[in-house]
Design a protein around this motif. Structure first.
Motif, PDB file in Angstrom:
ATOM      1  N   TYR A 132       0.736  -1.176   0.010  1.00  0.00           N
ATOM      2  CA  TYR A 132      -0.045   0.051  -0.049  1.00  0.00           C
ATOM      3  C   TYR A 132       1.205   1.259  -0.084  1.00  0.00           C
ATOM      4  O   TYR A 132       2.016   1.151   0.679  1.00  0.00           O
ATOM      5  CB  TYR A 132      -0.899  -0.049   1.215  1.00  0.00           C
ATOM      6  N   ASN A 133       0.474   2.214  -0.591  1.00  0.00           N
ATOM      7  CA  ASN A 133       1.099   3.485  -0.609  1.00  0.00           C
ATOM      8  C   ASN A 133       0.878   4.157   0.656  1.00  0.00           C
ATOM      9  O   ASN A 133      -0.018   4.695   1.325  1.00  0.00           O
ATOM     10  CB  ASN A 133       0.611   4.404  -1.616  1.00  0.00           C
ATOM     11  N   PRO A 269      -6.477   1.189  -2.232  1.00  0.00           N
ATOM     12  CA  PRO A 269      -6.005   0.442  -3.096  1.00  0.00           C
ATOM     13  C   PRO A 269      -5.790   0.786  -4.625  1.00  0.00           C
ATOM     14  O   PRO A 269      -5.097   0.051  -5.417  1.00  0.00           O
ATOM     15  CB  PRO A 269      -7.112  -0.725  -3.333  1.00  0.00           C
ATOM     16  N   LEU A 272      -0.805   2.180  -5.391  1.00  0.00           N
ATOM     17  CA  LEU A 272       0.164   1.157  -4.501  1.00  0.00           C
ATOM     18  C   LEU A 272       1.737   1.404  -4.775  1.00  0.00           C
ATOM     19  O   LEU A 272       2.059   2.371  -5.678  1.00  0.00           O
ATOM     20  CB  LEU A 272       0.042  -0.282  -5.140  1.00  0.00           C
ATOM     21  N   ASN A 330      -3.273   1.888  -9.989  1.00  0.00           N
ATOM     22  CA  ASN A 330      -4.061   0.607 -10.003  1.00  0.00           C
ATOM     23  C   ASN A 330      -5.585   0.694 -10.160  1.00  0.00           C
ATOM     24  O   ASN A 330      -6.192   0.225  -9.306  1.00  0.00           O
ATOM     25  CB  ASN A 330      -3.779  -0.405  -8.556  1.00  0.00           C
ATOM     26  N   PRO A 337      -1.718  -5.673  -2.744  1.00  0.00           N
ATOM     27  CA  PRO A 337      -0.492  -5.576  -1.796  1.00  0.00           C
ATOM     28  C   PRO A 337      -0.174  -7.043  -1.441  1.00  0.00           C
ATOM     29  O   PRO A 337      -0.650  -7.929  -1.316  1.00  0.00           O
ATOM     30  CB  PRO A 337      -0.943  -4.719  -0.569  1.00  0.00           C
TER      31      PRO A 337
END
Length: 422
Positions: A132-133, A269, A272, A330, A337
């Protein structure tokens, strides 16, 4: 009877191909011995022919002599075997050459094409995983002591920014609502009286009460409702700060939270990170802003683009690799992830012979190709290089331009190489 068969066999021997001419003396000796045996057997037969056992033995011996004669005629000699034409050879460099005299390869099964030299990109491969970012991950925590009355969004729930995640009861929030209601009533009363500075003080107090509600988690909609209805609510909704997915829920309904305790974690989501490991010898080739092309096992046919936004400042002492980070859009939600991914980066170009992967033969932990060296002759060459994509291979050593390369049916013809080699 045996003598009759041996006499009839003599004319056929005279008509045999010259290839068998050298066997004639041996056959004639065998026939002479057979005739001699027959004369002795004839004498014995005149004396004991009436005995059934002797008739059986003589018949078997006659058949044995006939079989020996025929075998001597048609069995190839040792010299014949040694003179058989060899179809395979190995030159000084270890390259295997195969000759197929009189054999025509069907164009429906085998296909050739002329090789040519071109330029191929040099790709750097970087292994890693998706995550995850962290810039798009938000933790929802209690801003005042209280109790979780109800949860609306459990793990995996998709929420929009401002959606209620849980209902929370807090005495501090109830007090803040009462303070705002009273200050709002004071503003309304002083506005009608037009008392100057007192009205402005009331407005400042009302705004301070509204800010207190915002600090505790109240939204502008909640504040507007209080101003309109003048009624305090025993609970207030804890809202999602961003659009995303609830990836972790820390408590259940009825749990008591102190200030700062975590209620849930929300992540986006659609955005990413690719976290990769670059080995020490390749560090100089990586820079912020580089474009990586990612491959994942779940979607081998898809190419995902990532842009490097961070290059580590130090080497990891455990893996002895440098960490890099890339952002990935994404939008379609295909990537997840913790997926393993491999990033490739173009770091230069080189001269190579680009061939279809169908021409490659995998054998003994090496790659080979087959070229046509003559009308009925072929060679199997070891080649070295790297894959450009799923359909092309760049040969940097072992193959040159203007060679006739087998690109269809290579595996089938290699079976002939393997059989002759064995």
């Amino acid at each position: 009877m045996l003598k009759k068969y041996l006499d009839k066999l003599q004319p056929y021997l005279d008509k045999l191909n010259p290839y068998w001419e050298k066997l004639r003396p041996q056959a004639q000796v065998a026939i002479a011995k057979g005739k001699h045996f027959y004369k002795h057997a004839e004498v014995i037969a005149q004396q004991k022919w009436a005995q059934p056992r002797f008739r059986l033995i003589s018949s078997l011996l006659g058949a044995l002599v006939l079989g020996v004669v025929i075998g001597m005629i048609f069995a190839p000699s040792k010299n014949d075997t040694e003179n058989t034409h060899k179809t395979i050879s190995v030159d000084k460099t270890g390259i295997i050459n195969l000759s197929l005299p009189g054999v025509t390869l069907s164009p429906d099964v085998f296909e050739f094409y002329q090789t040519g030299e071109s330029t191929a990109p040099i790709m750097l491969s970087v292994p890693g995983r998706l995550a995850y970012n962290a810039e798009r991950v938000k933790v929802i925590s209690a801003r005042a002591p209280g109790r979780v009355e109800r949860i609306y969004a459990f793990d995996g729930a998709v929420v929009k920014e401002g959606d209620a995640v849980a209902d929370f009861y807090s005495p501090d929030y109830v007090s803040a609502q009462t303070e705002y209601i009273l200050s709002s009533k004071m503003v309304a009363a002083l506005n009608k009286a037009d008392v100057g500075t007192l009205y402005q003080d009331a407005k400042d107090t009302q705004e301070a009460a509204a800010n207190h509600l915002r600090i505790l988690g109240g939204s502008n909609q909640d504040i507007q409702r209080l101003r309109t209805t003048g009624l305090a609510s025993p609970t207030f909704p804890i809202r999602a700060p961003i659009q995303g997915v609830v990836i972790k829920r820390a408590v259940d309904p009825g749990a008591y939270l102190n200030t700062g305790d975590v209620l849930a974690t929300i992540a986006d989501p659609k955005n990413l990170w690719f976290v990769g490991n670059v080995y020490e010898q390749d560090i100089s080739k990586i820079h912020v802003g580089d474009i990586f092309h990612l491959k994942v096992e779940a979607f081998p046919e898809r190419d995902f683009v990532a842009k490097a936004n961070y290059v580590g400042a130090s080497i990891d002492p455990t893996t002895h690799a440098l960490v890099i980070r890339c952002e990935i859009e994404n939008a379609d939600g295909l990537l997840k992830p913790e997926m393993f991914a491999t990033g490739t980066l173009e770091v230069g170009t080189t001269s190579a012979v680009v061939i279809p992967t169908s021409a490659l033969i995998q054998a003994r932990n090496a790659r080979f190709v087959i070229i046509k060296t003559g009308p009925e002759s072929y060679s199997r060459l070891p080649v070295y290089g790297f894959e450009l994509n799923d359909h092309e291979f760049a040969v940097t050593d072992g193959l040159t331009a203007h060679q006739t390369l087998l690109i269809k049916g290579a595996t089938l013809l290699n079976q002939r190489f393997a059989r002759e080699e064995d």
